[in-house]
Design a protein around this motif. Structure first.
Motif, PDB file in Angstrom:
ATOM      1  N   SER A  81     -46.292 -14.712 -18.586  1.00  0.00           N
ATOM      2  CA  SER A  81     -45.020 -14.470 -17.909  1.00  0.00           C
ATOM      3  C   SER A  81     -44.950 -13.045 -17.399  1.00  0.00           C
ATOM      4  O   SER A  81     -45.474 -12.129 -18.006  1.00  0.00           O
ATOM      5  CB  SER A  81     -43.851 -14.707 -18.870  1.00  0.00           C
ATOM      6  OG  SER A  81     -43.762 -16.053 -19.211  1.00  0.00           O
TER       7      SER A  81
ATOM      8  N   SER B 225     -33.533 -12.082 -15.956  1.00  0.00           N
ATOM      9  CA  SER B 225     -32.907 -13.123 -15.160  1.00  0.00           C
ATOM     10  C   SER B 225     -32.251 -12.460 -13.959  1.00  0.00           C
ATOM     11  O   SER B 225     -31.781 -11.330 -14.045  1.00  0.00           O
ATOM     12  CB  SER B 225     -31.838 -13.838 -15.989  1.00  0.00           C
ATOM     13  OG  SER B 225     -31.012 -14.601 -15.149  1.00  0.00           O
ATOM     14  N   ARG B 226     -32.153 -13.154 -12.846  1.00  0.00           N
ATOM     15  CA  ARG B 226     -31.520 -12.594 -11.646  1.00  0.00           C
ATOM     16  C   ARG B 226     -30.036 -12.322 -11.866  1.00  0.00           C
ATOM     17  O   ARG B 226     -29.411 -11.596 -11.120  1.00  0.00           O
ATOM     18  CB  ARG B 226     -31.714 -13.531 -10.460  1.00  0.00           C
ATOM     19  CG  ARG B 226     -33.166 -13.595 -10.020  1.00  0.00           C
ATOM     20  CD  ARG B 226     -33.313 -14.373  -8.753  1.00  0.00           C
ATOM     21  NE  ARG B 226     -32.605 -13.775  -7.653  1.00  0.00           N
ATOM     22  CZ  ARG B 226     -33.130 -12.933  -6.771  1.00  0.00           C
ATOM     23  NH1 ARG B 226     -34.382 -12.561  -6.912  1.00  0.00           N
ATOM     24  NH2 ARG B 226     -32.420 -12.465  -5.783  1.00  0.00           N
TER      25      ARG B 226
ATOM     26  N   ASP C 284     -36.892 -21.832 -15.551  1.00  0.00           N
ATOM     27  CA  ASP C 284     -37.122 -22.139 -14.138  1.00  0.00           C
ATOM     28  C   ASP C 284     -35.981 -21.691 -13.227  1.00  0.00           C
ATOM     29  O   ASP C 284     -36.093 -21.782 -12.005  1.00  0.00           O
ATOM     30  CB  ASP C 284     -37.313 -23.652 -13.945  1.00  0.00           C
ATOM     31  CG  ASP C 284     -38.587 -24.151 -14.583  1.00  0.00           C
ATOM     32  OD1 ASP C 284     -39.515 -23.345 -14.761  1.00  0.00           O
ATOM     33  OD2 ASP C 284     -38.654 -25.353 -14.900  1.00  0.00           O
TER      34      ASP C 284
ATOM     35  N   ASP D  28     -34.614 -18.869 -12.091  1.00  0.00           N
ATOM     36  CA  ASP D  28     -34.841 -17.885 -11.034  1.00  0.00           C
ATOM     37  C   ASP D  28     -35.658 -18.455  -9.881  1.00  0.00           C
ATOM     38  O   ASP D  28     -35.306 -18.278  -8.720  1.00  0.00           O
ATOM     39  CB  ASP D  28     -35.545 -16.638 -11.585  1.00  0.00           C
ATOM     40  CG  ASP D  28     -34.631 -15.791 -12.448  1.00  0.00           C
ATOM     41  OD1 ASP D  28     -33.403 -15.991 -12.415  1.00  0.00           O
ATOM     42  OD2 ASP D  28     -35.156 -14.918 -13.158  1.00  0.00           O
ATOM     43  N   SER D  29     -36.752 -19.146 -10.199  1.00  0.00           N
ATOM     44  CA  SER D  29     -37.597 -19.671  -9.118  1.00  0.00           C
ATOM     45  C   SER D  29     -36.896 -20.792  -8.356  1.00  0.00           C
ATOM     46  O   SER D  29     -37.017 -20.881  -7.137  1.00  0.00           O
ATOM     47  CB  SER D  29     -38.951 -20.133  -9.664  1.00  0.00           C
ATOM     48  OG  SER D  29     -38.780 -21.189 -10.571  1.00  0.00           O
TER      49      SER D  29
ATOM     50  N   ASP E  40     -34.176 -19.020  -6.165  1.00  0.00           N
ATOM     51  CA  ASP E  40     -34.780 -18.284  -5.058  1.00  0.00           C
ATOM     52  C   ASP E  40     -35.309 -19.210  -3.973  1.00  0.00           C
ATOM     53  O   ASP E  40     -35.064 -18.991  -2.787  1.00  0.00           O
ATOM     54  CB  ASP E  40     -35.925 -17.394  -5.556  1.00  0.00           C
ATOM     55  CG  ASP E  40     -35.439 -16.204  -6.362  1.00  0.00           C
ATOM     56  OD1 ASP E  40     -34.218 -15.929  -6.357  1.00  0.00           O
ATOM     57  OD2 ASP E  40     -36.281 -15.555  -6.998  1.00  0.00           O
ATOM     58  N   SER E  41     -36.037 -20.252  -4.364  1.00  0.00           N
ATOM     59  CA  SER E  41     -36.641 -21.126  -3.350  1.00  0.00           C
ATOM     60  C   SER E  41     -35.578 -21.943  -2.620  1.00  0.00           C
ATOM     61  O   SER E  41     -35.637 -22.095  -1.401  1.00  0.00           O
ATOM     62  CB  SER E  41     -37.701 -22.032  -3.970  1.00  0.00           C
ATOM     63  OG  SER E  41     -37.113 -22.953  -4.860  1.00  0.00           O
TER      64      SER E  41
END
Length: 172
Positions: free
Chosen positions: A2, A7-8, A133, A135-136, A139-140
């Protein structure tokens, strides 16, 4: 493996809810020890096998701005600044807080239904994503929405705000 990150939702300028225990979390190499220092208190966590760590901070009184220091036993460190403790308001769903696509469909004829669906997908997928998962996924999905025309709408809103109230970064 990692990446060392938070975290955002944990960032400079954040507001933490007063008088409630606060959860701070992030990601690091499995097995690493992470220490969070805030308002004279230290909170320690051990990163789990998937690279997730979290601490639960005690309830706090309103105030700020404060700085939170975070470090791990591998020498990584960061400071989160301009933190306020107070009331956190989540505003959603009110008719005066949204711009229905119906009102701008003539400006964005191709985007209309597709863009509304993409906006909904951002939230629908984010709320069911696992912590690891989040954040990803966020973002996506957000990038997909912005690229499909969401950025144009946001830019237009910012321009109208600035024309009415002045600098788009300043509240009246």
């Amino acid at each position: 493996m990692s990446e060392w990150k938070l975290s955002r939702l944990i960032s400079n300028g954040m507001v933490l809810q007063q008088k409630k225990p606060i959860r701070i979390w992030g990601f690091d190499e499995p097995g690493r020890k992470v220490k969070v220092s805030f308002l004279g208190e230290e909170y320690v966590a051990l990163t789990d096998g998937e690279g997730l760590w979290e601490v639960r901070m005690k309830a706090m009184e309103p105030g700020g701005p404060y700085t939170m220091d975070i470090q791990d036993n591998a020498g990584n460190e960061m400071a989160i600044t301009d933190i306020l403790v107070g009331d956190v308001w989540i505003c959603a769903g009110q008719s005066n807080m949204e711009l229905p696509m119906e009102r701008v469909k003539d400006h964005y004829p191709k985007e209309g239904d597709t863009l509304s669906a993409k906006r909904d997908q951002v939230y629908d997928n984010a709320v069911i994503a696992s912590e690891a998962d989040f954040d990803s996924v966020w973002d996506s999905m957000l990038a997909d929405y912005l690229n499909a025309g969401g950025q144009a709408i946001m830019d237009e809103r910012a321009a109208k705000w600035e024309a009415t109230f002045g600098d788009a970064d300043e509240l009246p």
